[in-house]
Design a protein around this motif. Structure first.
Motif, PDB file in Angstrom:
ATOM      1  N   GLN A 200       5.472  -2.891   5.717  1.00 40.77           N
ATOM      2  CA  GLN A 200       4.880  -2.725   4.386  1.00 40.77           C
ATOM      3  C   GLN A 200       5.782  -1.897   3.473  1.00 40.77           C
ATOM      4  O   GLN A 200       5.448  -1.704   2.301  1.00 40.77           O
ATOM      5  CB  GLN A 200       3.502  -2.071   4.499  1.00 40.77           C
ATOM      6  CG  GLN A 200       2.455  -3.020   5.043  1.00 40.77           C
ATOM      7  CD  GLN A 200       1.079  -2.404   5.197  1.00 40.77           C
ATOM      8  OE1 GLN A 200       0.471  -2.550   6.243  1.00 40.77           O
ATOM      9  NE2 GLN A 200       0.574  -1.733   4.169  1.00 40.77           N
ATOM     10  N   PHE A 231      -2.485  -4.786   5.969  1.00 38.92           N
ATOM     11  CA  PHE A 231      -3.770  -4.067   5.969  1.00 38.92           C
ATOM     12  C   PHE A 231      -3.609  -2.619   6.417  1.00 38.92           C
ATOM     13  O   PHE A 231      -4.577  -1.991   6.851  1.00 38.92           O
ATOM     14  CB  PHE A 231      -4.809  -4.788   6.837  1.00 38.92           C
ATOM     15  CG  PHE A 231      -4.837  -6.274   6.619  1.00 38.92           C
ATOM     16  CD1 PHE A 231      -4.997  -6.796   5.347  1.00 38.92           C
ATOM     17  CD2 PHE A 231      -4.671  -7.150   7.680  1.00 38.92           C
ATOM     18  CE1 PHE A 231      -5.004  -8.168   5.134  1.00 38.92           C
ATOM     19  CE2 PHE A 231      -4.670  -8.519   7.477  1.00 38.92           C
ATOM     20  CZ  PHE A 231      -4.838  -9.031   6.203  1.00 38.92           C
ATOM     21  N   GLY A 232      -2.391  -2.103   6.363  1.00 37.26           N
ATOM     22  CA  GLY A 232      -2.128  -0.723   6.783  1.00 37.26           C
ATOM     23  C   GLY A 232      -1.376  -0.650   8.099  1.00 37.26           C
ATOM     24  O   GLY A 232      -0.665   0.305   8.356  1.00 37.26           O
ATOM     25  N   GLN A 339      -6.127   1.877   7.710  1.00 33.21           N
ATOM     26  CA  GLN A 339      -6.619   0.498   7.667  1.00 33.21           C
ATOM     27  C   GLN A 339      -7.376   0.324   6.370  1.00 33.21           C
ATOM     28  O   GLN A 339      -8.194   1.148   6.003  1.00 33.21           O
ATOM     29  CB  GLN A 339      -7.518   0.170   8.863  1.00 33.21           C
ATOM     30  CG  GLN A 339      -7.961  -1.293   8.827  1.00 33.21           C
ATOM     31  CD  GLN A 339      -8.596  -1.763  10.126  1.00 33.21           C
ATOM     32  OE1 GLN A 339      -8.210  -1.306  11.184  1.00 33.21           O
ATOM     33  NE2 GLN A 339      -9.550  -2.643  10.042  1.00 33.21           N
ATOM     34  N   ARG A 340      -7.113  -0.765   5.722  1.00 30.84           N
ATOM     35  CA  ARG A 340      -7.618  -1.098   4.383  1.00 30.84           C
ATOM     36  C   ARG A 340      -8.634  -0.097   3.823  1.00 30.84           C
ATOM     37  O   ARG A 340      -9.738   0.043   4.325  1.00 30.84           O
ATOM     38  CB  ARG A 340      -8.235  -2.491   4.394  1.00 30.84           C
ATOM     39  CG  ARG A 340      -8.091  -3.165   3.055  1.00 30.84           C
ATOM     40  CD  ARG A 340      -8.204  -4.652   3.170  1.00 30.84           C
ATOM     41  NE  ARG A 340      -7.798  -5.262   1.918  1.00 30.84           N
ATOM     42  CZ  ARG A 340      -7.546  -6.533   1.769  1.00 30.84           C
ATOM     43  NH1 ARG A 340      -7.650  -7.347   2.774  1.00 30.84           N
ATOM     44  NH2 ARG A 340      -7.195  -7.007   0.596  1.00 30.84           N
ATOM     45  N   ALA A 341      -8.219   0.596   2.762  1.00 34.13           N
ATOM     46  CA  ALA A 341      -9.008   1.657   2.134  1.00 34.13           C
ATOM     47  C   ALA A 341      -9.450   2.703   3.149  1.00 34.13           C
ATOM     48  O   ALA A 341     -10.637   2.999   3.278  1.00 34.13           O
ATOM     49  CB  ALA A 341     -10.208   1.103   1.366  1.00 34.13           C
ATOM     50  N   PRO A 342      -8.478   3.265   3.892  1.00 36.78           N
ATOM     51  CA  PRO A 342      -8.838   4.280   4.893  1.00 36.78           C
ATOM     52  C   PRO A 342      -9.580   5.422   4.214  1.00 36.78           C
ATOM     53  O   PRO A 342      -9.136   5.933   3.202  1.00 36.78           O
ATOM     54  CB  PRO A 342      -7.485   4.736   5.450  1.00 36.78           C
ATOM     55  CG  PRO A 342      -6.471   4.360   4.424  1.00 36.78           C
ATOM     56  CD  PRO A 342      -7.013   3.127   3.754  1.00 36.78           C
ATOM     57  N   GLY A 497      -1.908   2.254   0.100  1.00 40.17           N
ATOM     58  CA  GLY A 497      -2.623   3.105  -0.846  1.00 40.17           C
ATOM     59  C   GLY A 497      -2.813   2.436  -2.202  1.00 40.17           C
ATOM     60  O   GLY A 497      -3.014   3.106  -3.211  1.00 40.17           O
ATOM     61  N   GLU A 693      -7.217  -2.356  -2.307  1.00 42.02           N
ATOM     62  CA  GLU A 693      -8.156  -1.821  -1.322  1.00 42.02           C
ATOM     63  C   GLU A 693      -9.593  -1.726  -1.786  1.00 42.02           C
ATOM     64  O   GLU A 693     -10.517  -1.739  -0.968  1.00 42.02           O
ATOM     65  CB  GLU A 693      -7.648  -0.466  -0.828  1.00 42.02           C
ATOM     66  CG  GLU A 693      -6.483  -0.681   0.123  1.00 42.02           C
ATOM     67  CD  GLU A 693      -5.631   0.542   0.362  1.00 42.02           C
ATOM     68  OE1 GLU A 693      -5.717   1.108   1.447  1.00 42.02           O
ATOM     69  OE2 GLU A 693      -4.863   0.920  -0.542  1.00 42.02           O
TER      70      GLU A 693
END
Ligand code: MOS
Length: 727
Positions: A200, A231-232, A339-342, A497, A693
């Motif tokens: 990423q 997705f992170g 992971q997506r919108a942690p 992010g 996210e």
């Protein structure tokens, strides 16, 4: 040009197979690495490891173990603790990499990997948040914020509150599983290392690999042209990257490693389980007076990652007395990761479920409750928002789903024998931005190449940045090419992010302005230009033409007279958020309509609506696609995804896509995305907030709230599987 639903510029390459993913990079004389992992043990030591049979197997070139692997940099300040691989005999989690078998074909390496014989000395393991030996502790930070927060006196305010909610919410461990598994091709040229890596962020990858291998960054090149989802999981550097580099060094050949689907569940990061305790206190008319949100989650025994689930509770509602905490337990598991919108995605399930519980307790419509507690400015920082269009998101989303037909009482809406429920939740995600650079070169034929070393992880970055570059340079879009994904290009941050568009977008705006100024300067100083003698400020550049004072000429003609190429570079920096006079967030409202069969406890989705406001939208088609992807992930969190463990060995039992459920087409109903117009002049030069996210945030709560409305059963443990509804 901006905002138009332009098709993906890389779409044709992707559907025809011309787009090369990292593992497909053609590299002469390449060898294949297969990772051998520990098994049947969550904690202990390797008692004996015998690779002799593997070494004798056909096609095997070498086997890397802790006996012969190169030593890595263990300087704690610099080196990623996850990457201290094959350095000693310790086993710290199930399926930890303990060897790499390299052979001349993938199949031979795979076979030989089964021939490595290992025995272990087992030690006691901690596997769950509440196991004996689990010791919660406070990490030093929660992302860039403090671990805990406090304003006012939440305990007294809660005690005195007329209406109270006091609930604990749990979410299972979740795994990223992009369709493209982790993959790396590593090549050494003397002391210099090149990695074709599914990443990423090529610069972040370069930094971590250079640090662990003790190389100067200038000796490491990372290339990532196409990514099949991240997705992170591809933000941080995972084991296989280092193992490929080490193996290539040892066998003196390029080595490629791709993980199996099962390996995608082990030691490559995941969203850690959370246990979240939320207390809300309100006046009898539903005004929040107290909020507390305490998060317990887990990390590994040797490294630290925090899922910062309570951050959302600091800023979403106007509540004078609020406290949040984050605590971690060290467990024998690979280190979790973004992971997506942690944080926001897991935290919004707890907060927005609690708000729904409060709405019923206060006998208020859930939207009305949120409007009564609407934060006009950021209650955590006391700063104004750069922009906030959440009221419009509530209104537009409610209209689209038909919220007005909702009757308040649980179990009050039916379709024959089926129960119907409508639920909603708020969404928000912080607008992040990092320093980024971009270069531009305009050629004598009027075409331009713009570069910045970001990555397109499937989001559409190539396309959005092509559109923005054309606008910034004042050239027709068909004359502009944007390229990315290489550390030989100008520096850019990780695509994580939700920051890439704001970061690179701002650099593109800057390089476009620099280029137009340069072209104008050349024109007014050039006796051959019809613009000669004008002030440079009087010249504008648009659609490939320079104009001013009633005169004009083409950019192409000017550049031809000046060597056939004109280049510009722009570096942007970002002051720390603490120094900004504003708080920057995107906002949204999620809505779900569910159908529950009361006999079987099965939940079907009838409709999902997400209304989002995120500043300037560069491409409506790409934006919609981003939001849809996030919403579908929210469906997975709500109804499907659950890592299940064998607690004797710390092993993920459902480490495949048949048993670890993710939403499939048949699970997904009509999805509606409402793009709420928003102009933000304060957020950054590109005027964009992140959209990658926020699409998942609040979706699980909206579905859980709809399930409660349908059934009267409050499910506080995700996923909502039938047994939790039949109770
Ligand atoms: Mo995203 S989880 O910040 O890659």
């Amino acid at each position: 040009m901006i905002g138009k639903p332009l098709d993906r510029v890389d779409g044709r390459a992707k559907v025809t197979g011309a787009a090369k993913y990292s593992y497909e990079e053609p590299v002469p004389h390449v060898a294949y690495g297969v990772i051998v992992t520990s098994a049947g043990i969550a904690h202990g030591r390797i008692a004996a490891l015998d690779a002799s049979r593997a070494l004798r197997a056909p096609g095997v070139i070498g086997v890397l173990t802790h006996h012969n692997a190169p030593r890595v940099n263990t300087d704690a300040q610099r080196a990623d603790k996850k990457l201290r691989l094959l350095q000693d005999d310790r086993v710290l989690y199930d399926r930890q990499p303990i060897a790499v078998v390299v052979a001349n074909t993938f199949e031979r390496a795979t076979h030989a990997a089964t021939l490595v014989a290992v025995s272990y000395d087992r030690a006691a393991a901690v596997l769950d948040l509440h196991d004996d030996g689990a010791q919660p502790y406070a990490p030093a930070r929660a992302n860039r914020q403090t671990t805990d927060s406090r304003r006012g006196d939440p305990e007294s305010a809660f005690s005195a509150a007329r209406i109270k909610v006091d609930s604990v919410y749990r979410i299972a461990d979740e795994f990223h599983n992009p369709m493209e598994p982790h993959a790396t091709v590593a090549l050494w040229d003397g002391p210099r290392l090149t990695l074709y890596d599914a990443s990423q962020g090529v610069f972040a990858r370069r930094s971590s690999v250079a640090a662990i291998l003790d190389l100067p960054e200038s000796d490491v090149r990372v290339v990532t042209k196409f990514v099949g989802g991240g997705f992170g999981s591809k933000g941080g550097t995972q084991a296989h990257v280092l193992l490929a580099a080490m193996a290539a060094k040892v066998v003196r050949r390029p080595v490629k490693i791709v993980l199996t689907r099962e390996q995608m569940f082990h030691g490559v990061g995941f969203r850690p389980r959370t246990e979240q305790h939320v207390k809300l206190g309100a006046t009898s008319d539903g005004r929040l007076v107290a909020l507390s949100h305490d998060v317990l989650t887990r990390t590994s025994t040797f490294d630290e990652f925090l899922e910062p689930s309570a951050l959302i509770s600091r800023m979403l509602y106007a509540v004078p007395n609020a406290a949040t905490t984050h605590r971690l337990v060290r467990t024998n598991v690979g280190t979790p990761t973004y992971q997506r919108a942690p944080g926001e995605s897991s935290g919004s399930f707890a907060l927005e479920s609690a708000m729904d519980e409060l709405a019923y307790a206060a006998k208020l419509d859930p939207i009305e409750l949120r409007l009564r507690n609407y934060a006009q400015s950021d209650p955590h920082t006391s700063k104004p928002f750069t922009s906030k269009s959440l009221q419009a998101c509530y209104a537009r989303g409610a209209e689209r789903i038909g919220w007005s037909r909702r009757t308040a009482a649980p179990r009050s809406m039916r379709d024959g024998g089926l129960l119907i429920g409508l639920g909603m939740a708020s969404a928000t995600y912080p607008t992040n931005r990092s320093k980024a650079s971009a270069s531009a070169t305009v050629h004598g034929d009027g075409t331009a190449l713009v570069q910045s070393g970001g990555t397109d992880i499937g989001t559409g970055a190539y396309t959005a940045f092509t559109q923005l570059s054309a606008e910034a340079l004042g050239l027709p879009i068909e004359h502009v090419r944007f390229d990315l994904g290489d550390t030989q290009m100008p520096q850019a941050p990780v695509a994580g992010g939700s920051q890439l568009t704001a970061s690179i977008g701002s650099a593109i705006v800057a390089v476009g302005a620099a280029m137009r100024a340069k072209l104008a300067g050349l024109a007014v100083a050039d006796a051959a230009s019809p613009l000669h003698g004008l002030g440079a400020d009087a010249v504008s550049v648009a659609n490939g033409m320079l104009s001013g004072g009633g005169h004009s000429e083409s950019v192409a003609a000017l550049v031809q007279r000046h060597g056939g190429a004109v280049s510009a570079l722009a570096d942007t920096t970002v002051p720390p958020a603490a120094e900004s006079p504003y708080s920057a967030h995107s906002f949204g409202a999620q809505f779900a309509e569910v159908v529950v069969d009361p006999d079987f406890g099965t939940v079907r989705l009838r409709r999902l609506v997400g209304a989002f406001a995120a500043g300037r939208i560069l491409n409506a088609k790409l934006a919609r696609s981003q939001y849809l992807g996030g919403m579908v992930w929210g469906v997975g969190m709500a109804l499907h995804e659950e890592g299940r463990y064998d607690n004797r060995f710390g092993r993920v039992m459902n480490a495949n896509l048949a048993d670890y459920l993710v939403p499939v087409n048949a699970d997904i109903p009509q999805l509606d995305v409402v793009l709420v117009d928003e102009t933000d002049d304060h957020v950054n030069p590109a005027g964009v907030k992140g959209i990658g996210e926020i699409g998942i945030v609040g979706m699980a709560a909206a579905i859980a709230n709809a399930v409660y409305h349908a059934t009267g059963v409050r499910v506080r443990n995700l996923p909502i599987v039938p047994e939790r509804l039949l109770g």
